[in-house]
Design a protein around this motif. Structure first.
Motif, PDB file in Angstrom:
ATOM      1  N   ALA A   1       1.649   9.936  -4.649  1.00  0.00           N
ATOM      2  CA  ALA A   1       2.129  11.138  -4.132  1.00  0.00           C
ATOM      3  C   ALA A   1       2.951  11.869  -5.222  1.00  0.00           C
ATOM      4  CB  ALA A   1       2.968  10.782  -2.859  1.00  0.00           C
ATOM      5  N   GLN A   2       4.014  11.163  -5.770  1.00  0.00           N
ATOM      6  CA  GLN A   2       4.747  11.364  -6.873  1.00  0.00           C
ATOM      7  C   GLN A   2       4.150  12.029  -7.988  1.00  0.00           C
ATOM      8  OE1 GLN A   2       7.536   8.562  -8.280  1.00  0.00           O
ATOM      9  NE2 GLN A   2       8.663   9.793  -9.616  1.00  0.00           N
ATOM     10  N   GLU A   3       3.096  11.109  -8.709  1.00  0.00           N
ATOM     11  CA  GLU A   3       2.544  11.689  -9.899  1.00  0.00           C
ATOM     12  C   GLU A   3       1.479  12.745  -9.769  1.00  0.00           C
ATOM     13  OE1 GLU A   3       1.358   8.618 -12.215  1.00  0.00           O
ATOM     14  OE2 GLU A   3       2.984   7.233 -12.104  1.00  0.00           O
ATOM     15  N   TYR A   4       0.672  12.844  -8.694  1.00  0.00           N
ATOM     16  CA  TYR A   4      -0.234  13.599  -8.458  1.00  0.00           C
ATOM     17  C   TYR A   4      -0.159  14.730  -7.149  1.00  0.00           C
ATOM     18  CZ  TYR A   4      -2.195  10.194 -11.722  1.00  0.00           C
ATOM     19  OH  TYR A   4      -2.373   9.330 -12.725  1.00  0.00           O
TER      20      TYR A   4
ATOM     21  N   ALA B   1     -11.698  14.566 -15.948  1.00  0.00           N
ATOM     22  CA  ALA B   1     -11.513  14.249 -17.317  1.00  0.00           C
ATOM     23  C   ALA B   1     -10.705  12.989 -17.660  1.00  0.00           C
ATOM     24  CB  ALA B   1     -11.221  15.442 -18.198  1.00  0.00           C
ATOM     25  N   PHE B   2      -9.703  12.994 -16.683  1.00  0.00           N
ATOM     26  CA  PHE B   2      -8.547  12.022 -16.714  1.00  0.00           C
ATOM     27  C   PHE B   2      -8.694  10.712 -15.720  1.00  0.00           C
ATOM     28  CE2 PHE B   2      -6.684  16.308 -17.094  1.00  0.00           C
ATOM     29  CZ  PHE B   2      -6.337  15.987 -18.516  1.00  0.00           C
ATOM     30  N   ALA B   3      -9.882  10.578 -15.302  1.00  0.00           N
ATOM     31  CA  ALA B   3     -10.218   9.646 -14.451  1.00  0.00           C
ATOM     32  C   ALA B   3      -9.925   7.996 -14.917  1.00  0.00           C
ATOM     33  CB  ALA B   3     -11.884   9.509 -13.923  1.00  0.00           C
ATOM     34  N   SER B   4     -10.147   7.857 -16.016  1.00  0.00           N
ATOM     35  CA  SER B   4     -10.051   6.352 -16.842  1.00  0.00           C
ATOM     36  C   SER B   4      -8.771   6.196 -16.829  1.00  0.00           C
ATOM     37  CB  SER B   4     -10.868   6.301 -18.251  1.00  0.00           C
ATOM     38  OG  SER B   4     -10.191   7.186 -19.116  1.00  0.00           O
ATOM     39  N   THR B   5      -7.763   7.320 -17.236  1.00  0.00           N
ATOM     40  CA  THR B   5      -6.205   7.062 -17.170  1.00  0.00           C
ATOM     41  C   THR B   5      -5.564   6.816 -16.017  1.00  0.00           C
ATOM     42  OG1 THR B   5      -6.030   8.533 -19.216  1.00  0.00           O
ATOM     43  CG2 THR B   5      -4.020   8.280 -18.041  1.00  0.00           C
ATOM     44  N   ILE B   6      -6.172   7.678 -14.959  1.00  0.00           N
ATOM     45  CA  ILE B   6      -5.771   7.570 -13.715  1.00  0.00           C
ATOM     46  C   ILE B   6      -5.938   6.188 -12.882  1.00  0.00           C
ATOM     47  CG2 ILE B   6      -5.941   8.534 -11.318  1.00  0.00           C
ATOM     48  CD1 ILE B   6      -6.332  11.417 -12.573  1.00  0.00           C
ATOM     49  N   GLU B   7      -7.394   5.719 -13.283  1.00  0.00           N
ATOM     50  CA  GLU B   7      -7.718   4.314 -12.811  1.00  0.00           C
ATOM     51  C   GLU B   7      -6.891   3.222 -13.460  1.00  0.00           C
ATOM     52  OE1 GLU B   7     -11.614   1.793 -12.099  1.00  0.00           O
ATOM     53  OE2 GLU B   7     -11.936   3.784 -13.404  1.00  0.00           O
ATOM     54  N   GLY B   8      -6.734   3.403 -14.479  1.00  0.00           N
ATOM     55  CA  GLY B   8      -5.826   2.317 -15.087  1.00  0.00           C
ATOM     56  C   GLY B   8      -4.326   2.310 -14.596  1.00  0.00           C
ATOM     57  N   LYS B   9      -3.884   3.231 -14.512  1.00  0.00           N
ATOM     58  CA  LYS B   9      -2.461   3.303 -13.944  1.00  0.00           C
ATOM     59  C   LYS B   9      -2.634   2.760 -12.445  1.00  0.00           C
ATOM     60  CE  LYS B   9      -0.394   7.277 -16.319  1.00  0.00           C
ATOM     61  NZ  LYS B   9       0.410   8.532 -16.287  1.00  0.00           N
ATOM     62  N   ILE B  10      -3.455   3.184 -11.613  1.00  0.00           N
ATOM     63  CA  ILE B  10      -3.273   2.730 -10.265  1.00  0.00           C
ATOM     64  C   ILE B  10      -3.812   1.375 -10.152  1.00  0.00           C
ATOM     65  CG2 ILE B  10      -4.538   3.086  -7.966  1.00  0.00           C
ATOM     66  CD1 ILE B  10      -5.032   6.192  -8.775  1.00  0.00           C
ATOM     67  N   ALA B  11      -4.835   0.964 -10.872  1.00  0.00           N
ATOM     68  CA  ALA B  11      -5.325  -0.629 -11.143  1.00  0.00           C
ATOM     69  C   ALA B  11      -4.042  -1.275 -11.351  1.00  0.00           C
ATOM     70  CB  ALA B  11      -6.225  -0.645 -11.852  1.00  0.00           C
TER      71      ALA B  11
ATOM     72  N   ALA C   1       0.736  -1.348  -0.029  1.00  0.00           N
ATOM     73  CA  ALA C   1      -0.114  -0.004  -0.076  1.00  0.00           C
ATOM     74  C   ALA C   1       0.781   1.257   0.000  1.00  0.00           C
ATOM     75  CB  ALA C   1      -0.982   0.034   1.269  1.00  0.00           C
ATOM     76  N   GLN C   2       2.021   1.116   0.640  1.00  0.00           N
ATOM     77  CA  GLN C   2       2.866   2.555   0.807  1.00  0.00           C
ATOM     78  C   GLN C   2       3.387   2.423  -0.759  1.00  0.00           C
ATOM     79  OE1 GLN C   2       3.182   4.576   3.751  1.00  0.00           O
ATOM     80  NE2 GLN C   2       3.769   5.701   1.890  1.00  0.00           N
ATOM     81  N   GLN C   3       3.908   1.742  -1.232  1.00  0.00           N
ATOM     82  CA  GLN C   3       4.321   1.736  -2.628  1.00  0.00           C
ATOM     83  C   GLN C   3       3.411   2.426  -3.552  1.00  0.00           C
ATOM     84  OE1 GLN C   3       6.070  -1.658  -4.678  1.00  0.00           O
ATOM     85  NE2 GLN C   3       6.841  -2.470  -2.565  1.00  0.00           N
ATOM     86  N   VAL C   4       1.903   2.020  -3.544  1.00  0.00           N
ATOM     87  CA  VAL C   4       0.907   2.580  -4.334  1.00  0.00           C
ATOM     88  C   VAL C   4       0.905   4.211  -3.871  1.00  0.00           C
ATOM     89  CG1 VAL C   4      -1.350   2.690  -4.700  1.00  0.00           C
ATOM     90  CG2 VAL C   4      -0.431   0.470  -4.562  1.00  0.00           C
ATOM     91  N   ALA C   5       0.997   4.334  -2.456  1.00  0.00           N
ATOM     92  CA  ALA C   5       0.835   5.791  -2.114  1.00  0.00           C
ATOM     93  C   ALA C   5       1.854   6.481  -2.470  1.00  0.00           C
ATOM     94  CB  ALA C   5       0.600   5.899  -0.345  1.00  0.00           C
ATOM     95  N   ASP C   6       3.154   6.026  -2.617  1.00  0.00           N
ATOM     96  CA  ASP C   6       4.402   6.801  -3.050  1.00  0.00           C
ATOM     97  C   ASP C   6       4.199   7.158  -4.449  1.00  0.00           C
ATOM     98  OD1 ASP C   6       5.203   6.628  -0.505  1.00  0.00           O
ATOM     99  OD2 ASP C   6       6.810   4.968  -1.008  1.00  0.00           O
ATOM    100  N   LYS C   7       3.774   6.094  -5.327  1.00  0.00           N
ATOM    101  CA  LYS C   7       3.341   6.460  -6.776  1.00  0.00           C
ATOM    102  C   LYS C   7       2.556   7.595  -7.016  1.00  0.00           C
ATOM    103  CE  LYS C   7       3.034   4.513 -11.144  1.00  0.00           C
ATOM    104  NZ  LYS C   7       4.164   4.903 -11.803  1.00  0.00           N
TER     105      LYS C   7
END
Length: 94
Positions: free
Chosen positions: A29-32, A73-83, A21-27
């Motif tokens: 935090a960095q990207e957004y 407007a970027f929801a699908s892109t954001i969702e894909g990257k996070i998933a 989970a921390q790895q996901v959070a770090d990504k």
């Protein structure tokens, strides 16, 4: 506003799930440019236009994000990257 909800199954120990989970959070935090903080087994994150949490369960991690108007407007892109990141870190050895 757009909502993103992702549930990722896992077979990790509590400590390994927290690391993942921390790895996901770090990504995130960095990207957004998000501020992240743990509250028990819930990782909360926010910034202007984004509010969310990553909740750890015994066999699953659930991510919920509310995107403001500008990012919706970027929801699908954001969702894909996070998933993809969640799939990777919760199913591969940490």
């Amino acid at each position: 506003m757009a909502d993103i909800n992702i549930v990722q199954q896992h077979k990790l120990t509590a400590a390994k799930a927290r690391e993942a989970a921390q790895q996901v959070a770090d990504k995130l935090a960095q990207e957004y440019d998000l501020a992240c903080a743990w509250d028990g087994d819930v990782l909360r994150f926010e910034r202007s236009g984004v509010d969310g949490s990553l909740t750890l369960g015994k066999e699953q991690a659930q991510l919920q994000i509310k995107l403001g108007f500008m990012l919706s407007a970027f929801a699908s892109t954001i969702e894909g990257k996070i998933a993809e990141k969640m799939r990777k870190v919760f199913t591969e050895p940490v």
